[in-house]
Design a protein around this motif. Sequence first.
Motif, mmCIF file in Angstrom:
data_model
loop_
_atom_site.group_PDB
_atom_site.id
_atom_site.type_symbol
_atom_site.label_atom_id
_atom_site.label_comp_id
_atom_site.label_asym_id
_atom_site.label_seq_id
_atom_site.Cartn_x
_atom_site.Cartn_y
_atom_site.Cartn_z
ATOM 1 N N GLY A 154 0.829 -1.201 0.000
ATOM 2 C CA GLY A 154 0.000 0.000 0.000
ATOM 3 C C GLY A 154 0.862 1.250 0.000
ATOM 4 N N LYS A 155 0.162 2.356 -0.061
ATOM 5 C CA LYS A 155 0.844 3.642 -0.023
ATOM 6 C C LYS A 155 0.595 4.237 1.374
ATOM 7 C CE LYS A 155 1.312 7.973 -2.505
ATOM 8 N NZ LYS A 155 0.903 8.764 -3.652
ATOM 9 N N TYR A 156 1.654 4.581 2.057
ATOM 10 C CA TYR A 156 1.556 5.090 3.420
ATOM 11 C C TYR A 156 2.102 6.516 3.477
ATOM 12 C CZ TYR A 156 0.929 0.186 4.671
ATOM 13 O OH TYR A 156 0.470 -1.098 4.773
ATOM 14 N N GLU A 157 1.357 7.407 4.080
ATOM 15 C CA GLU A 157 1.814 8.785 4.307
ATOM 16 C C GLU A 157 2.474 8.825 5.680
ATOM 17 O OE1 GLU A 157 1.663 11.726 2.480
ATOM 18 O OE2 GLU A 157 1.033 10.488 0.787
ATOM 19 N N LEU A 158 3.763 9.012 5.701
ATOM 20 C CA LEU A 158 4.524 9.083 6.947
ATOM 21 C C LEU A 158 5.099 10.494 7.090
ATOM 22 C CD1 LEU A 158 6.465 5.706 6.662
ATOM 23 C CD2 LEU A 158 4.290 6.147 7.819
ATOM 24 N N LYS A 159 5.376 10.875 8.303
ATOM 25 C CA LYS A 159 5.999 12.182 8.562
ATOM 26 C C LYS A 159 7.382 11.955 9.150
ATOM 27 C CE LYS A 159 1.718 14.656 9.123
ATOM 28 N NZ LYS A 159 0.884 15.485 9.948
ATOM 29 N N MET A 160 8.336 12.691 8.601
ATOM 30 C CA MET A 160 9.708 12.628 9.079
ATOM 31 C C MET A 160 10.023 13.941 9.776
ATOM 32 S SD MET A 160 13.182 12.463 6.813
ATOM 33 C CE MET A 160 13.789 10.820 6.981
ATOM 34 N N THR A 161 10.635 13.843 10.950
ATOM 35 C CA THR A 161 11.076 15.029 11.679
ATOM 36 C C THR A 161 12.566 14.913 11.940
ATOM 37 O OG1 THR A 161 8.929 15.273 12.759
ATOM 38 C CG2 THR A 161 10.775 16.395 13.780
ATOM 39 N N LEU A 162 13.315 15.941 11.537
ATOM 40 C CA LEU A 162 14.744 16.021 11.798
ATOM 41 C C LEU A 162 14.970 17.129 12.814
ATOM 42 C CD1 LEU A 162 16.014 15.926 8.098
ATOM 43 C CD2 LEU A 162 15.849 14.006 9.704
ATOM 44 N N THR A 163 15.771 16.843 13.835
ATOM 45 C CA THR A 163 16.049 17.829 14.882
ATOM 46 C C THR A 163 17.547 17.858 15.143
ATOM 47 O OG1 THR A 163 13.925 17.235 15.896
ATOM 48 C CG2 THR A 163 15.439 18.567 17.211
ATOM 49 N N ASP A 164 18.149 19.057 15.118
ATOM 50 C CA ASP A 164 19.573 19.172 15.448
ATOM 51 C C ASP A 164 19.724 19.524 16.931
ATOM 52 O OD1 ASP A 164 19.227 21.948 15.689
ATOM 53 O OD2 ASP A 164 20.235 22.416 13.816
#
Length: 172
Positions: A154-164
């Motif tokens: 399937g197609k999944y909408e994921l969220k990526m968060t990058l934090t320094d």
Amino acid sequence: NLYSKRGSDNLKKIILILVCFIFLYGCSEPIKEMPKEVTINYKNEDIEVYRELKIKDLIIDSNVEISNKNENIITSEIGKQNINVYYTYKNRKYVDVYKLKVVDTTSPRIISGTNKTIYVGDEINFCDKVFYGDNYDRKVKCEIFGEYDLNVPGKYELKMTLTDDSLNITKK
């Protein structure tokens, strides 16, 4: 012979007096207390890490000549540092200390595309599939949010968060 010995002794005395004078007056520490008549107005701002900067870039105006105004300031590390600003007033050397704060306000960047094809049954870390980086921090925290099942196509909408380390955030 007597004349040359006397002349030699006088020359030694003159050299000794000159050395003492240079040591006492020429090599003395600059005065740290600013005279009331002197004004040096500084910019009141944090400086971005890696910015090319000279002492004159920190000063809005002054009524004295700054002797080290073209000196480079090192901004390769975040944090507070004291910058010595040297000036002359009425033929005396002075130093004023500017308290500089170097900060990182640049968010991490995603360098590669974020659409990825993963095959059923793969065991992956999504953060390993995307190239990202930061201008200052070598290790950026990567987090993936959203529901997915690697065993269900399937197609999944994921969220990526990058934090320094400076808490600058990029979300995609």
